[in-house]
Write an enzyme that holds these catalytic residues in place. Structure first.
Site, mmCIF file in Angstrom:
data_model
loop_
_atom_site.group_PDB
_atom_site.id
_atom_site.type_symbol
_atom_site.label_atom_id
_atom_site.label_comp_id
_atom_site.label_asym_id
_atom_site.label_seq_id
_atom_site.Cartn_x
_atom_site.Cartn_y
_atom_site.Cartn_z
ATOM 1 N N ASP A 235 0.831 -1.201 0.000
ATOM 2 C CA ASP A 235 0.000 0.000 0.000
ATOM 3 C C ASP A 235 0.870 1.256 0.000
ATOM 4 O O ASP A 235 2.057 1.216 0.343
ATOM 5 C CB ASP A 235 -0.915 0.018 1.227
ATOM 6 C CG ASP A 235 -2.008 -1.046 1.158
ATOM 7 O OD1 ASP A 235 -2.314 -1.491 0.036
ATOM 8 O OD2 ASP A 235 -2.535 -1.423 2.221
ATOM 9 N N TYR A 298 5.844 -9.131 7.777
ATOM 10 C CA TYR A 298 5.492 -7.734 8.027
ATOM 11 C C TYR A 298 5.797 -7.361 9.477
ATOM 12 O O TYR A 298 5.757 -8.209 10.377
ATOM 13 C CB TYR A 298 3.991 -7.507 7.800
ATOM 14 C CG TYR A 298 3.507 -7.781 6.405
ATOM 15 C CD1 TYR A 298 3.380 -6.757 5.477
ATOM 16 C CD2 TYR A 298 3.143 -9.073 6.017
ATOM 17 C CE1 TYR A 298 2.906 -7.003 4.193
ATOM 18 C CE2 TYR A 298 2.674 -9.332 4.739
ATOM 19 C CZ TYR A 298 2.561 -8.294 3.831
ATOM 20 O OH TYR A 298 2.094 -8.550 2.568
ATOM 21 N N TYR A 367 -4.445 -9.926 3.589
ATOM 22 C CA TYR A 367 -4.444 -8.491 3.877
ATOM 23 C C TYR A 367 -4.133 -8.295 5.365
ATOM 24 O O TYR A 367 -4.944 -8.642 6.236
ATOM 25 C CB TYR A 367 -5.801 -7.876 3.530
ATOM 26 C CG TYR A 367 -6.109 -7.863 2.052
ATOM 27 C CD1 TYR A 367 -5.704 -6.800 1.247
ATOM 28 C CD2 TYR A 367 -6.813 -8.906 1.454
ATOM 29 C CE1 TYR A 367 -5.989 -6.773 -0.115
ATOM 30 C CE2 TYR A 367 -7.099 -8.895 0.095
ATOM 31 C CZ TYR A 367 -6.687 -7.828 -0.682
ATOM 32 O OH TYR A 367 -6.974 -7.811 -2.030
#
Length: 404
Positions: A235, A298, A367
């Site tokens: 993103d 992440y 996500y």
């Protein structure tokens, strides 16, 4: 019908140039041009006539041939019935095409043409009358012979599979169109700022990963613009410290040779984007890139609404299968469906009463923001639900892309 009979029949009414005569016998013998075939057939028929054989042939077809035994009143025909002497114009046309091609650095080319409509119509009528046995289309011969003329001028080779330049010449409009094969550069990037991966049509973000990478490439190639193909994307508000593979396509490059070392050094002067492993690839590499689905790790720094309790409950997410309905924020561009993705590993660390650091390794396609805040129940299970605590803010970074 034998060769002699057919040759006599097609020359009985009209004058044909050597190219058009020979083209009617194009599939006979190899290693010869249609012009050479036509000349050989014309001389053969002339010898038959000179030997005393009576053949009904338009005498203009023998203009310039010296007969020994007979006298023939020869008149020069102004133009070939089929092609109207189009082949005589090729040297001049080839010069114009070569001049346009010279504006682009290239080693190979491919030629296509749109022949005059009246010639194609006349050929169709001719075939209906005399048949197409042994023949080839004038379009095929035009492409081949005009291509040879271009080769003589440019010394560039014809390539039917991956030409650097594809030329289309329209005889009806006297127009030259060039299609220049893109140059494709593969590499891996890191993104240290919260900027988009690709250029935005709106000017909300002045720069992107694409803009930093394309600048030195467009400068070297004098290309028109670029198209960016990433192995996935993060993103806008997500940094990427892992090395993400990409292919950048340079459209309409005037120069094809790129100093990739110089390019890498120039890009890496930026504090926002770094690249490595640059190399030239072909278009097929984009498909390979898009087919890869590597795991990613992440790091998320999350601020919650209330003080954090029972953080050990997050251990239940490790190796869990997440039921994730398409996030609301991407519904306008994604199909609304439920996806099942796995959380491989999860680590957590309290940074304050309401602040938590998460390190998550997940299957491609999960996500992460929605895994954390739950997306109003569209992602199950999720961090906010397990902690019974609403998420106020998430800062997310990609730490690693697990290439196999």
């Amino acid at each position: 019908m034998d060769l002699k009979t057919k040759a006599v029949e097609i020359l009985s009414e009209h004058f044909l140039c050597d190219n058009c005569l020979g083209r009617n016998f194009a599939s006979l013998l190899s290693g010869y041009s249609n012009k050479e075939r036509g000349k050989a057939i014309r001389m053969f028929l002339a010898m038959l006539i000179d030997s005393g054989e009576k053949l009904k042939i338009n005498e203009s077809n023998f203009y310039g041939i010296k007969f020994r035994e007979i006298k023939m009143k020869q008149s020069k025909s102004s133009k070939c019935y089929l092609c109207k002497n189009i082949f005589d114009k090729f040297p001049q046309i080839a010069k114009k095409i070569a001049s346009e091609m010279s504006k682009y650095q290239h080693e190979t080319f491919l030629l296509g043409t749109n022949p005059p409509n009246e010639i194609m119509n006349r050929e169709s009528e001719f075939w209906e009358k005399y048949g197409i046995e042994w023949s080839e289309s004038i379009n095929t011969e035009i492409n081949r012979e005009l291509g040879k003329e271009i080769w003589k001028i440019t010394d560039k080779e014809m390539d039917r599979k991956k030409p650097d330049i594809t030329v289309l010449y329209d005889f009806n409009k006297n127009k030259i169109s060039l299609s220049v094969r893109s140059v494709f550069v593969y590499g891996k990037y890191q993104k240290f700022s919260r900027i988009p991966q690709t250029n935005w049509k709106t000017r909300i973000y002045k720069n992107s990963v694409q803009s930093y990478i394309e600048k030195p490439l467009l400068k070297q190639t004098l290309g028109e613009k670029t198209s960016f193909h990433g192995e996935g994307r993060e993103d806008v508000d997500v940094r990427c410290f892992g090395w993400r593979p990409f292919v950048i396509e340079i459209l309409n490059p005037r120069k094809r040779k790129i100093d990739l070392k110089k390019t890498r050094i120039e890009i890496n002067k930026s504090k926002h984007v770094k690249v490595k492993d640059l190399k030239i690839v072909d278009r097929s590499f984009i498909k390979i890139l898009k087919s890869r689905k590597p795991d990613k790790t992440y790091r998320a720094v999350v601020i919650f609404e209330k003080p954090i309790e029972n953080v050990e409950k997050l251990k239940s997410l490790e190796n869990a299968i997440i039921q994730q309905q398409t996030p609301v924020r991407v519904l306008r561009r994604r199909v609304d469906k439920i996806r099942k993705r796995c959380v491989r590993k999860i680590k957590y660390k309290l940074l304050g009463k309401k602040k938590l650091e998460l390190v998550i390794q997940s299957q491609s396609g999960l996500y992460i923001k929605e895994l954390i805040h739950g997306d109003n129940g569209r992602t199950i299970p999720n961090v906010a639900e397990l902690l019974n605590n609403k998420v106020k803010k998430i800062e997310l970074d990609v730490l690693k892309i697990h290439e196999k």
